[in-house]
Design an enzyme around this catalytic site. Structure first.
Site, PDB file in Angstrom:
ATOM      1  N   SER A   1     -10.925 -14.601  -0.957  1.00  0.00           N
ATOM      2  CA  SER A   1     -10.343 -13.274  -1.713  1.00  0.00           C
ATOM      3  C   SER A   1      -9.175 -13.281  -1.360  1.00  0.00           C
ATOM      4  O   SER A   1      -8.401 -13.377  -0.279  1.00  0.00           O
ATOM      5  CB  SER A   1     -11.148 -12.239  -1.023  1.00  0.00           C
TER       6      SER A   1
ATOM      7  N   ARG B   1       0.749  -1.246   0.203  1.00  0.00           N
ATOM      8  CA  ARG B   1       0.001   0.034  -0.043  1.00  0.00           C
ATOM      9  C   ARG B   1       0.910   1.290   0.082  1.00  0.00           C
ATOM     10  O   ARG B   1       0.480   2.091  -0.684  1.00  0.00           O
ATOM     11  CB  ARG B   1      -0.973  -0.055   1.322  1.00  0.00           C
TER      12      ARG B   1
END
Length: 422
Positions: free
Chosen positions: A193, A113
């Site tokens: 996921s 990130r």
């Protein structure tokens, strides 16, 4: 589409409909951002630039992701190869800080990130975007990371987080995708996921969410072999470090990104670096994830042992504290806080002497550092050996023990602390 919840924008950095014409979407090609790409165009009536940052994803087909973004209506689909930049700027710091959050998580997602946010700000400026959109939920850490980093690096940028706004769960997103003919990997009978980059792969959803259930790793793992399927013969890899940074694998000089990618292949074959972790999220939730960090786990194990070899007892004690704080700050979206610059200054200072090689044995999910060599080693054979010719002055030992034990002996005989335990 009918919204499942009423969401009110209260933060200054949240963009309002009609106040911008162009949005940069952080696009992974997964369920959330694919649904979002379609939804933003309808809900906000704006152009969307899809940005995909390549930081070493193994499973994703980046060419297909780009085509998919265009198919779903993106004005442009941009793919940035940032593997070397990510490795050289971010992963070097992770290795030197022995990245480990709460026991086995090498913070692959938080580190990714940082890199994606930095590039997003650069690309938003390049394409004249006033807003950046991300696909994070309202319960996760990544919303904190993306919004915190992006608005720190450019306070003029605004944010939209459609997943927070529309209130859809995974089931509703799958239905929306089917209705709008959006291709996604997830199916109702396969609810997992994933988020990955070269430093690790994170699996969530399904049985993973409930800590009372045993996660079926044979169905969840994408990189690593389950331990039961790994080779019956161990493999030893040799890593060379210079100032705490890996520079060679098995005697062959390589750039760090290549070392990481190659070690992922080797390590995953032996099932190393797999962690099922119950962790504390920044937003206060306690959750579980399945992490695959083969290269990261091997590199950190090797680095930590080599670092300990060349450092004093006091340095090693302090470094363990610093490393733990580094991991919490990195996980907690504080990469650009001034304290991180101070921590990196100390970490880099101690790592100046972390030169040498480490041999690491990989076998049945286990990582064992079996040999170390360094020109800066503090091991002195003439002092440490138990042979008769050792240079260590044993005559000084008794006096040392008397002084060293003085405080403990005095305190214990003034007050009987053993009695307090009864």
């Amino acid at each position: 589409m009918e919204k499942a919840t009423k969401y009110r924008k209260v933060a200054y950095h949240e963009a309002e409909k009609g106040t911008f014409k162009k949005c940069l979407l952080l696009y992974s090609g997964g369920l959330d951002t694919s649904v979002m790409l379609k939804w933003i165009q309808e809900e906000y009536e704006c152009e969307v630039i899809a940005l995909t940052v390549d930081i070493g994803q193994r499973v994703d087909d980046l060419d297909e992701i780009k085509k998919k973004a265009i198919m779903l209506g993106a004005k442009e689909a941009v793919v940035i190869d940032a593997k070397d930049r990510y490795a050289d700027l971010i992963l070097t710091e992770a290795i030197k800080a022995n990245a480990d959050y709460q026991g086995g998580y090498t913070v692959s997602c938080p580190l990714g990130r940082v890199m994606i946010s930095k590039i997003a700000v650069e690309e938003a400026k390049k394409y004249g975007c006033q807003v950046v959109a991300h696909g994070c939920t309202g319960k996760g850490n990544d919303q904190v990371r993306f919004e915190g980093y992006i608005t720190t690096l450019d306070p003029n940028l605004k944010i939209i987080a459609p997943v927070r706004e529309w209130g859809m769960g995974r089931e509703e997103e799958l239905e929306y995708a089917a209705k709008h003919k959006i291709p996604v990997k997830q199916k109702k009978d396969s609810p997992y996921s994933y988020d990955e980059n070269m430093w690790g792969n994170t699996g969530e959803g399904g049985e993973v969410e409930n800590p009372e259930l045993v996660p079926p790793l044979e169905r969840i793992l994408q990189w690593c072999k389950p331990v039961e399927q790994t080779p019956n013969t161990p493999e030893i890899v040799e890593l060379e470090f210079k100032s705490g940074v890996p520079v060679a694998l098995n005697g062959k000089p390589m750039k760090l990104s290549q070392i990481v990618l190659e070690l992922n292949k080797i390590g995953s074959n032996h099932g190393v670096g797999v962690t099922v972790l119950i962790e504390d999220r920044v937003v206060g939730l306690k959750v579980r994830g399945v992490y695959e960090n083969p290269a990261a786990a091997v590199l950190i194990a090797a680095h930590r042992r080599l670092e300990m070899l060349v450092s004093t007892r006091e340095e090693n004690e302090l470094k363990a504290f610093i490393d733990n704080k580094w991991a919490y700050l990195t996980y907690g979206a504080k990469w650009y806080d001034p304290v991180m610059y101070h921590i990196h200054a100390y970490v880099n200072s101690q790592n100046k002497k972390v030169d040498g090689t480490a041999k690491v044995k990989l076998y049945k999910g286990n990582i064992t550092v079996v040999a170390l060599k360094s020109p800066n080693s503090l091991f002195n054979a003439n002092l440490a050996t138990f042979s008769r010719d050792a240079k260590f002055n044993v005559n000084a030992s008794a006096g040392f023990i008397e002084i060293y034990n003085l405080a403990q002996k005095t305190a214990f005989n003034v007050r009987n602390y053993e009695a307090d335990l009864k």
